[in-house]
Scaffold this motif. Structure first.
Motif, PDB file in Angstrom:
ATOM      1  N   LEU A   7       0.781  -1.197  -0.021  1.00  0.00           N
ATOM      2  CA  LEU A   7      -0.110   0.035  -0.242  1.00  0.00           C
ATOM      3  C   LEU A   7       0.824   1.263   0.093  1.00  0.00           C
ATOM      4  N   SER A   8       2.183   1.168   0.835  1.00  0.00           N
ATOM      5  CA  SER A   8       2.712   2.189   0.859  1.00  0.00           C
ATOM      6  C   SER A   8       3.632   2.686  -0.520  1.00  0.00           C
ATOM      7  N   THR A   9       3.919   1.611  -1.225  1.00  0.00           N
ATOM      8  CA  THR A   9       4.473   1.587  -2.539  1.00  0.00           C
ATOM      9  C   THR A   9       3.489   2.167  -3.590  1.00  0.00           C
ATOM     10  N   LEU A  10       2.349   1.548  -3.575  1.00  0.00           N
ATOM     11  CA  LEU A  10       1.167   1.992  -4.294  1.00  0.00           C
ATOM     12  C   LEU A  10       1.015   3.554  -4.157  1.00  0.00           C
ATOM     13  N   PHE A  11       0.806   4.119  -2.804  1.00  0.00           N
ATOM     14  CA  PHE A  11       0.670   5.656  -2.406  1.00  0.00           C
ATOM     15  C   PHE A  11       1.621   6.285  -3.123  1.00  0.00           C
ATOM     16  N   LEU A  12       3.049   5.957  -3.011  1.00  0.00           N
ATOM     17  CA  LEU A  12       4.148   6.489  -3.344  1.00  0.00           C
ATOM     18  C   LEU A  12       4.354   6.674  -5.155  1.00  0.00           C
ATOM     19  N   ALA A  13       3.860   5.610  -5.621  1.00  0.00           N
ATOM     20  CA  ALA A  13       3.876   5.370  -7.133  1.00  0.00           C
ATOM     21  C   ALA A  13       2.894   6.637  -7.608  1.00  0.00           C
ATOM     22  N   THR A  14       1.485   6.528  -6.866  1.00  0.00           N
ATOM     23  CA  THR A  14       0.511   7.305  -7.349  1.00  0.00           C
ATOM     24  C   THR A  14       0.885   8.890  -6.996  1.00  0.00           C
ATOM     25  N   ALA A  15       1.510   9.374  -6.077  1.00  0.00           N
ATOM     26  CA  ALA A  15       1.868  10.464  -5.596  1.00  0.00           C
ATOM     27  C   ALA A  15       3.212  10.933  -6.553  1.00  0.00           C
ATOM     28  N   MET A  16       4.073  10.121  -7.019  1.00  0.00           N
ATOM     29  CA  MET A  16       4.896  10.470  -7.914  1.00  0.00           C
ATOM     30  C   MET A  16       4.386  10.670  -9.396  1.00  0.00           C
ATOM     31  N   SER A  17       3.356   9.846  -9.736  1.00  0.00           N
ATOM     32  CA  SER A  17       2.978   9.812 -11.243  1.00  0.00           C
ATOM     33  C   SER A  17       2.076  11.250 -11.316  1.00  0.00           C
ATOM     34  N   SER A  18       1.471  11.652 -10.523  1.00  0.00           N
ATOM     35  CA  SER A  18       0.573  12.946 -10.157  1.00  0.00           C
ATOM     36  C   SER A  18       1.384  14.176 -10.090  1.00  0.00           C
ATOM     37  N   SER A  19       2.811  14.153  -9.616  1.00  0.00           N
ATOM     38  CA  SER A  19       3.371  15.323  -9.494  1.00  0.00           C
ATOM     39  C   SER A  19       4.716  15.346 -10.099  1.00  0.00           C
ATOM     40  N   ALA A  20       5.484  14.507  -9.838  1.00  0.00           N
ATOM     41  CA  ALA A  20       7.068  14.356 -10.381  1.00  0.00           C
ATOM     42  C   ALA A  20       6.957  14.079 -11.722  1.00  0.00           C
ATOM     43  N   TRP A  21       6.009  13.502 -12.244  1.00  0.00           N
ATOM     44  CA  TRP A  21       5.997  13.066 -13.827  1.00  0.00           C
ATOM     45  C   TRP A  21       4.901  13.762 -14.636  1.00  0.00           C
ATOM     46  N   ALA A  22       4.478  15.022 -14.223  1.00  0.00           N
ATOM     47  CA  ALA A  22       3.646  15.967 -14.738  1.00  0.00           C
ATOM     48  C   ALA A  22       4.139  16.496 -16.010  1.00  0.00           C
ATOM     49  N   ASP A  23       3.449  16.885 -16.960  1.00  0.00           N
ATOM     50  CA  ASP A  23       3.899  17.300 -18.272  1.00  0.00           C
ATOM     51  C   ASP A  23       4.357  18.941 -18.104  1.00  0.00           C
ATOM     52  N   PRO A  24       5.442  19.465 -18.331  1.00  0.00           N
ATOM     53  CA  PRO A  24       5.900  20.779 -18.342  1.00  0.00           C
ATOM     54  C   PRO A  24       4.895  21.682 -19.061  1.00  0.00           C
ATOM     55  N   THR A  25       4.720  22.919 -18.764  1.00  0.00           N
ATOM     56  CA  THR A  25       4.045  23.728 -19.312  1.00  0.00           C
ATOM     57  C   THR A  25       4.792  24.397 -20.598  1.00  0.00           C
ATOM     58  N   PRO A  26       4.062  24.171 -21.704  1.00  0.00           N
ATOM     59  CA  PRO A  26       4.732  24.778 -22.906  1.00  0.00           C
ATOM     60  C   PRO A  26       5.482  26.304 -22.978  1.00  0.00           C
ATOM     61  N   ASP A  27       6.227  26.630 -23.458  1.00  0.00           N
ATOM     62  CA  ASP A  27       6.856  27.965 -23.643  1.00  0.00           C
ATOM     63  C   ASP A  27       6.099  28.696 -24.801  1.00  0.00           C
ATOM     64  N   ALA A  28       5.422  27.923 -25.518  1.00  0.00           N
ATOM     65  CA  ALA A  28       4.765  28.684 -26.875  1.00  0.00           C
ATOM     66  C   ALA A  28       3.696  27.455 -27.260  1.00  0.00           C
ATOM     67  N   VAL A  29       2.739  27.881 -28.102  1.00  0.00           N
ATOM     68  CA  VAL A  29       1.829  27.171 -28.655  1.00  0.00           C
ATOM     69  C   VAL A  29       1.195  27.416 -29.921  1.00  0.00           C
ATOM     70  N   ALA A  30       0.979  26.727 -30.959  1.00  0.00           N
ATOM     71  CA  ALA A  30       0.416  26.979 -32.243  1.00  0.00           C
ATOM     72  C   ALA A  30      -0.903  26.244 -32.229  1.00  0.00           C
ATOM     73  N   ASN A  31      -1.829  27.143 -32.469  1.00  0.00           N
ATOM     74  CA  ASN A  31      -3.241  26.309 -32.666  1.00  0.00           C
ATOM     75  C   ASN A  31      -3.491  26.036 -33.905  1.00  0.00           C
ATOM     76  N   MET A  32      -3.428  24.859 -34.495  1.00  0.00           N
ATOM     77  CA  MET A  32      -3.389  24.441 -35.874  1.00  0.00           C
ATOM     78  C   MET A  32      -4.687  24.361 -36.520  1.00  0.00           C
ATOM     79  N   ILE A  33      -4.708  24.968 -37.580  1.00  0.00           N
ATOM     80  CA  ILE A  33      -6.110  25.257 -38.367  1.00  0.00           C
ATOM     81  C   ILE A  33      -6.012  24.592 -39.847  1.00  0.00           C
TER      82      ILE A  33
END
Length: 178
Positions: A7-33
């Motif tokens: 249970l501790s391992t599962l909790f740690l893995a869940t916590a890491m996946s939701s914070s440490a492995w989050a996608d970075p915020t892009p510095d720029a975006v192109a909305n494709m049309i």
């Protein structure tokens, strides 16, 4: 005891996946049309120490391989005329077109990607030939901006001026994120 460790391992893995492995915020975006002016997805751009990472996520395209390039002018207003106002590829050094060209590549040249049978594509590209602020290679967000353009065919990475990539079928103006 084993149950508590699991249970501790599962909790740690869940916590890491939701914070440490989050996608970075892009510095720029192109909305494709597309040529009808309808949004079909995005390209996110991330600044790195050696260049720029581009993350493509598009839909509603014809299946098969496609070319994608960085274009020199930040406009896609002429969607009904094939996005020609976005100009040629970013190429301040005047190199020949093509990743395989001995006299190239230009700073706007990128690898091809493939659209699946459902019209969807997700891909990542990295270029050391251009950066958002011009610190590495060509300057993407200069005074007249830049656009990302998708072509109907793949790029042969040699032919001039666009590698036989054909018509421009999608475009997105690159804009800095807030």
């Amino acid at each position: 005891m084993l149950r508590r460790i699991l249970l501790s391992t599962l909790f740690l893995a869940t916590a890491m996946s939701s914070s440490a492995w989050a996608d970075p915020t892009p510095d720029a975006v192109a909305n494709m049309i597309n040529n009808a002016g309808e949004q079909i997805g995005t390209v996110e751009l991330f600044s790195g120490p050696a260049g720029t990472l581009l993350r493509l996520d598009v839909r509603d395209l014809a299946p098969g391989p496609k070319a994608i390039h960085l274009h020199a002018v930040g406009t896609c207003d002429d969607h009904d005329h094939g996005f020609t106002d976005s100009g040629g590829h970013i190429n301040p050094d005047g190199n020949e077109h093509g990743l395989l060209n001995p006299d190239g590549p230009g700073a706007g040249d990128l690898p091809n990607f493939r659209v699946d049978e459902f019209g969807y594509a997700w891909a990542e590209f990295f270029t050391s030939l251009a950066s958002l602020d011009g610190s590495v290679g060509a300057h993407i967000l200069d005074e007249d901006g830049a656009a990302i353009v998708i072509h109907e065919n793949p790029d042969d990475h040699m032919s001039q001026p666009i590698g036989g990539a054909g018509d421009r079928i999608a475009c997105g103006v690159i804009e800095a994120s807030d």
